[in-house]
Design an enzyme around this catalytic site. Sequence first.
Site, PDB file in Angstrom:
ATOM      1  N   GLU A 108       0.838  -1.209   0.000  1.00 14.69           N
ATOM      2  CA  GLU A 108       0.000   0.000   0.000  1.00 14.69           C
ATOM      3  C   GLU A 108       0.868   1.252   0.000  1.00 14.69           C
ATOM      4  OE1 GLU A 108      -3.288  -0.154   2.828  1.00 14.69           O
ATOM      5  OE2 GLU A 108      -4.166  -1.838   1.745  1.00 14.69           O
TER       6      GLU A 108
ATOM      7  N   GLU B 211      -5.134  -8.674  -0.493  1.00 18.01           N
ATOM      8  CA  GLU B 211      -5.899  -8.370   0.727  1.00 18.01           C
ATOM      9  C   GLU B 211      -7.358  -8.267   0.334  1.00 18.01           C
ATOM     10  OE1 GLU B 211      -4.600  -5.245   3.388  1.00 18.01           O
ATOM     11  OE2 GLU B 211      -2.491  -5.732   2.993  1.00 18.01           O
TER      12      GLU B 211
HETATM   13  O1  AHR Z   1      -5.268  -5.964   6.803  1.00 17.57           O
HETATM   14  C1  AHR Z   1      -5.151  -4.821   7.601  1.00 17.57           C
HETATM   15  C2  AHR Z   1      -4.501  -3.660   6.863  1.00 17.57           C
HETATM   16  O2  AHR Z   1      -5.299  -3.277   5.796  1.00 17.57           O
HETATM   17  C3  AHR Z   1      -3.168  -3.936   6.236  1.00 17.57           C
HETATM   18  O3  AHR Z   1      -2.119  -3.798   7.134  1.00 17.57           O
HETATM   19  C4  AHR Z   1      -3.071  -2.885   5.170  1.00 17.57           C
HETATM   20  O4  AHR Z   1      -2.289  -3.278   4.075  1.00 17.57           O
HETATM   21  C5  AHR Z   1      -4.516  -2.639   4.793  1.00 17.57           C
HETATM   22  O5  AHR Z   1      -4.827  -1.310   4.766  1.00 17.57           O
END
Ligand code: AHR
Length: 526
Positions: free
Chosen positions: A207, A330
């Site tokens: 990110e 994610e």
């Molecule tokens: O999964 C939790 C968080 O969500 C992670 O650390 C980040 O990459 C995302 O914003």
Amino acid sequence: MKATKRHKNRKGAFICFCVLCAFLWLSLAHAQNSYQAALTIRLDQPGAVINRNIYGHFAEHLGRLVYEGLWVGEDSPIPNTRGLRNDVVVALKELHVPVLRWPGGCFADEYHWRDGIGPRDKRPRRPNASWGGVDTNAFGTHEFLDLCEMLGADAYINGNVGSGSPQEMMEWIEYMTSDAGTDLANLRRKNGRDKPWKIPYFAVGNETWGCGGNMRPEFYADVYRQYATFIKNHSDNKIQKLAVGGYDENYNWTEVLMSQAAKYMDGLSLHYYTLPTGNWQKKGSATEFGENEWHATLVRTLRMDEYIRKHSAIMDKYDPQKRVGLLVDEWGTWYDSDPGRDMGALYQQNTLRDALVAGINLNIFNKHADRVRMANIAQMVNVLQAMVLTAKEKMLLTPTYHVFRMYRVHQGATMIPVELNAPEYKLNEASAPSLHASASRDSAGRLHLSVVNLDPNRSSDITVTIAGGAIRSVTGEVLTASAMNAMNTFEASNAVKVAPFSGYKLSGSRLTLNVPSKSVVVLELK
Ligand code: AHR
């Protein structure tokens, strides 16, 4: 005598009448509580192989995921193997975890790998700046890779771009993968690991548009190119280099990364979380909800399909051969933290609704197997849409766990398209399909069909047609419960459980299914 016979006839007729009425009443009740659908399995149009990494997982140093959820330490009264808790490892092994992403997440861009090697009592204690608390560094590179070996999972490591350097990243890779007589390889040997590990996936940050450095895509494209240059292959290790991709509708990020750095990468990520409200300030409860929130959550999770299609279309412009994989590294539900719990820990309960979210997303990934090469649900234990929850020595399996167990049959199979004709499930002027499905054929020729019935009130009577094939037998499993928010708790850990599926009729080539309301069904057709 005659009178008795007449009486008996009348009695018989009356019983017949009652049975008929009961039958008609039951049929009417069934018709009102079920809807008709048609599903065609296009065995004559096989698609891409479903990369088993689509069934991947994610473990970040966050809340009680690593510490307690996976790692308890060798001296813990909780039974463990080299510090990793046995109950959780045994449960996770059942999922055939193909790949595990670590150490973050946001945490990855503050993690310095040298903190997590060598004697544990000498490792530094550092603040976990992203999620709060102190990280003892007891769980580091060796412990993570030991876990991967126990699970039989490939390692996917996120390097530190935000607060690290190309040199730190380069040296970490050498430490893990070199078989040469270098200082770093010798340090690994001194720390107890003679043979180098295989690291097939390595990402340049996480990110980087947010917690990983708040970069603009043009800037990150250059940073990516620089860092990727120093990701070297040692001995016979072969690393796939992964770049940080966009999120949700952030199509510009994909456009810039693909136009400026595609040739230096093997994969580009995409993040999308399902929030019932879509509002990060008030996301909604994990467990207290009615049909409005149920529907809104499923409608929002279905957006994954649109995001994948649109990001893929941009990738197609620059990479028509589909060499670069799209990695949804994610995904999952994200609710307001349970009241009374530490907000930073992201602990949430998991209900039947989460099971449907899992089934729908896995169906979507299967369908897009030609471009989606990996997906990692967030996260493995005790955080967000977890497989397993723990409370000290106790452990439970969530409804999402069961879906991953049921769907593991799709790993490495060939995607088979499905066509669905089913009514819309409408509420509050929003609409979702009432059914969602995917299919695959494995190397032994078995056909696997997974069906999600989103409607919480009506079962589905489905007529199944197999185009280009025939079947002789059906077996399957179903996951459902009487309430939309049914969940497993430490007091009642089997409230939501898998049962054999008997709601099918196969006569000749005609297959019909009765799929219960709010359920996930996985069938094997032979
Ligand atoms: O999964 C939790 C968080 O969500 C992670 O650390 C980040 O990459 C995302 O914003």
